[in-house]
Motif scaffolding. Structure first.
Motif, PDB file in Angstrom:
ATOM      1  N   MET A 157       0.824  -1.187   0.000  1.00 49.59           N
ATOM      2  CA  MET A 157       0.000   0.000   0.000  1.00 49.59           C
ATOM      3  C   MET A 157       0.869   1.253   0.000  1.00 49.59           C
ATOM      4  N   TYR A 158       0.358   2.321   0.120  1.00 51.00           N
ATOM      5  CA  TYR A 158      -1.016   2.731   0.182  1.00 51.00           C
ATOM      6  C   TYR A 158      -1.210   4.087  -0.455  1.00 51.00           C
ATOM      7  N   GLY A 159      -0.413   4.499  -1.327  1.00 53.59           N
ATOM      8  CA  GLY A 159      -0.587   5.850  -1.847  1.00 53.59           C
ATOM      9  C   GLY A 159      -1.918   5.959  -2.520  1.00 53.59           C
TER      10      GLY A 159
ATOM     11  N   GLU B 145       7.806  -4.786  -3.308  1.00 54.98           N
ATOM     12  CA  GLU B 145       7.255  -5.423  -2.115  1.00 54.98           C
ATOM     13  C   GLU B 145       5.736  -5.539  -2.174  1.00 54.98           C
ATOM     14  N   GLU B 146       5.111  -4.551  -2.809  1.00 56.55           N
ATOM     15  CA  GLU B 146       3.644  -4.567  -2.901  1.00 56.55           C
ATOM     16  C   GLU B 146       3.121  -5.817  -3.595  1.00 56.55           C
ATOM     17  N   SER B 147       3.900  -6.320  -4.534  1.00 51.89           N
ATOM     18  CA  SER B 147       3.402  -7.485  -5.260  1.00 51.89           C
ATOM     19  C   SER B 147       3.221  -8.678  -4.311  1.00 51.89           C
TER      20      SER B 147
ATOM     21  N   SER C 160      -0.020   7.661   4.829  1.00 49.35           N
ATOM     22  CA  SER C 160      -0.932   6.565   4.513  1.00 49.35           C
ATOM     23  C   SER C 160      -0.314   5.220   4.884  1.00 49.35           C
ATOM     24  N   GLU C 161       1.003   5.128   4.738  1.00 48.60           N
ATOM     25  CA  GLU C 161       1.664   3.867   5.079  1.00 48.60           C
ATOM     26  C   GLU C 161       1.610   3.608   6.587  1.00 48.60           C
ATOM     27  N   ILE C 162       1.928   4.619   7.397  1.00 46.98           N
ATOM     28  CA  ILE C 162       1.905   4.316   8.847  1.00 46.98           C
ATOM     29  C   ILE C 162       0.495   4.225   9.399  1.00 46.98           C
TER      30      ILE C 162
HETATM   31 FE   LIG Z   1       3.027   0.209   1.162  1.00 51.16          FE
END
Ligand SMILES: [Fe+2]
Ligand SMILES: [Fe+2]
Lengths: 256, 329
Positions: free
Chosen positions: B1-3, B175-177, B62-64
């Motif tokens: 995630m997460y943008g 990493e998202e994949s 958004s990530e945290i």
């Molecule tokens: Fe992320």
């Protein structure tokens, strides 16, 4: 081959360690998203993953070599009184000072144990220990680094660490509760026994605290908090298990 | 995630591009047009800097914040396999925040200032994290579909013009994949599992569909002008394009396992080759941005408490010595 009494003692040793690793992994994972700095958030999460992984490794030996149930059943389906975790690992994460001191106490012990088990006459354990001791070395390095930095940090950080050390020393000594059949393990080169691990641990804790400018409690004056290995637990374990098994229990027959 | 595809911008803060040196501006735009990356020490218009800080910072937040709704399920994940995968996933997200804060810092705003703006409510983060994660199936929907949506957005942005952000995004997308894989795996297990499990995942999708449709922001027809941002390669794809791309890729994957998307009007028009759908409630979208979503207060309170509880640690580390050792997580 080892006789039944010896294997029963191995079973206890592995169960104690598996339960301790599972529960401390659970606790450390509770820091995810809540750490004092992002780097620590990530470090605690990484260490927690390793601990859960080590618990899985230990439960797997119980399952594959000692005829116990599969790891998910052992971890997610047992009653509170069947758990053998030490009280130290059961306590809630509290503030970072407590979690860090617990991390130091626990990992110094884990490191000494796995170093010893790496040469165990019980092969499956020796194999696992050789695989994971490198990871534990990193955990110890992480704990040492932060204890030293905060020990030499502010007045507040120093005072917080010292009081966490003093308050939890008896709980830490509870990790070394002796158990039935231990002598069989010592005699056959499977494990060097809790008393020896405890001695080594005291020396290492002292060395780290000295470098961190912190005081070592007098172990001879502190009463170890025992009972965990025999199924007597703190009030915190049952709620932890309820939470851990919440989804699993929605439908225990289902595959998740 | 997460943008989130949608990045909130307070129009009052816009700076005037016409005040920039025309020669420098022309050279800057020519570089971007040639596909060159802009680096921290390069000249850039004030508005470019402001827009990038805003965008990267919101992405980092958004990530945290995104670690919270999933993080609460780590201790409840059913079984070792799921537990380990979810722990690794959420850890990655916090790592993404770390990478993104560093990228934003190259533009001159410190991590501390950014986090202060977050907990004071001055800086936004993706709306989706202001919705509750009620059951284990929410972990499936978030990991599978929200991460998928974020990938669409992040892959687009990784081709943007600001070097440090692009490089961070390349690592993040890799990493998202894995995140998408773990989310998809849980989703499939639930969708093809017992009746209880199927009901859980259907219920989760019903609740999450609208926030997912909100994810990329309002239709381009309703949005503010973005030509400059597109020309500067700050914004890389339009909201509608990203939403269409997402629907193209993931509607079939949801339907494939027999889960019903809660929009009777959702269909691909064979003539236009475009997805048609019921417009989600955009009033709700703006209300959530304003802070009135179901979990805004809770998320910020948790973040604020974490910052407060950690204050003594940060203060002590600053004092500890000049050679602070970064943990090798
Ligand atoms: Fe992320
Ligand atoms: Fe992700």
């Amino acid at each position: 081959m080892f006789n039944k009494e010896t294997l029963d003692a191995v079973r206890l040793l592995l169960l104690f360690q598996a339960d301790d690793h599972l529960i401390i992994g659970h606790r450390n994972s509770e820091w995810t998203g809540l750490g004092p700095i992002l780097e620590e958030d990530i470090a605690f999460s990484s260490i927690a993953q390793d601990k859960i992984g080590h618990a899985l490794g230990l439960y797997s030996i119980l399952n594959e070599n000692l005829g116990e149930a599969d790891p998910d059943t052992l971890a997610f389906m047992r009653n509170e009184t069947d758990f053998t975790s030490s009280h130290l690992v059961e306590l809630p994460i509290g503030e970072y000072d407590f979690s860090l001191v617990r991390h130091l106490f626990f990992d110094l012990a884990a490191h000494i144990r796995f170093e010893d088990l790496a040469t165990s006459a019980f092969d499956p354990v020796a194999k696992l220990a050789r695989k994971v001791k490198g990871e534990i070395k990193y955990h110890v390095f992480h704990a040492n680094t932060f204890i030293k930095q905060l020990g030499h940090g502010s007045e507040e950080s120093k005072a917080r660490l010292q009081s966490a050390i003093n308050q939890n020393f008896g709980l830490a000594l509870g990790m070394f509760e002796s158990f039935e059949g231990e002598q069989l393990l010592i005699d056959q080169g499977i494990y060097k026994g809790e008393a020896a691990i405890r001695e080594a641990w005291l020396g290492e804790v002292q060395a780290v605290l000295l470098e961190a400018g912190l005081k070592m409690p007098d172990a001879s004056k502190v009463e170890p908090v025992l009972g965990g290995r025999k199924g007597f637990h703190t009030e915190y374990l049952q709620p932890l298990l309820d939470e851990m098994t919440e989804v699993f229990r929605v439908d225990p027959a289902a595959e998740w | 995630m997460y943008g989130g595809g949608y990045i909130h911008d307070d129009q009052k803060k816009k700076t005037d591009i016409t005040a920039e040196d025309p020669a420098l501006l022309a050279e800057f735009e020519a570089r971007i047009a040639r596909g060159e990356k802009i680096e921290p020490r390069d000249w850039m218009p004030a508005e470019y800097r402001r827009q990038l800080i805003r965008m990267i910072e919101q992405h980092a937040h958004s990530e945290i914040i995104g670690a919270l709704p999933e993080g609460t399920w780590i201790t409840r994940a059913p079984g070792f396999r799921r537990k380990l995968a979810l722990m690794a996933k959420v850890q990655d997200e916090v790592g993404h925040a770390q990478l993104l804060y560093s990228a934003a810092e190259t533009l001159g705003k410190s991590r501390e200032d950014m986090i202060n703006d977050l907990i004071n409510g001055k800086s936004k983060y993706s709306n989706v994290f202001n919705y509750p994660s009620k059951t284990w199936a929410d972990v499936a929907v978030i990991g599978f579909l929200i991460d998928a949506a974020a990938i669409v957005n992040q892959v687009a942005n990784s081709k943007g013009s600001y070097g440090p952000y692009c490089r961070a995004l390349e690592r993040i997308c890799y990493e998202e994949s894995f995140h998408l894989k773990q989310g998809h795996s849980i989703f499939v297990y639930l969708a093809t599992g017992t009746p209880t499990q199927r009901a859980m995942v259907q219920d989760a999708l019903n609740r999450w569909w609208q926030p997912i449709m909100h994810f990329f922001g309002p239709s381009d027809k309703m949005s503010q002008h973005t030509e400059t941002l597109m020309r500067w390669k700050v914004k890389m794809a339009s909201n509608d394009d990203m939403r269409q791309q997402f629907l193209n890729m993931y509607v079939p994957k949801i339907r494939e396992v027999g889960i019903v998307i809660p929009d009777p009007n959702l269909r691909k028009n064979p003539e236009t080759n475009m997805w048609e759908f019921t417009e989600p409630d955009w009033n709700e979208f703006y209300e959530v941005i304003k802070g009135n979503g179901p979990c805004n207060a809770e998320r910020l309170a948790v973040r604020r408490a974490a910052e407060d509880n950690g204050a003594w640690v940060r203060a002590a580390l600053r004092k500890a010595d000049q050679h602070y050792v970064t943990p090798l997580a």
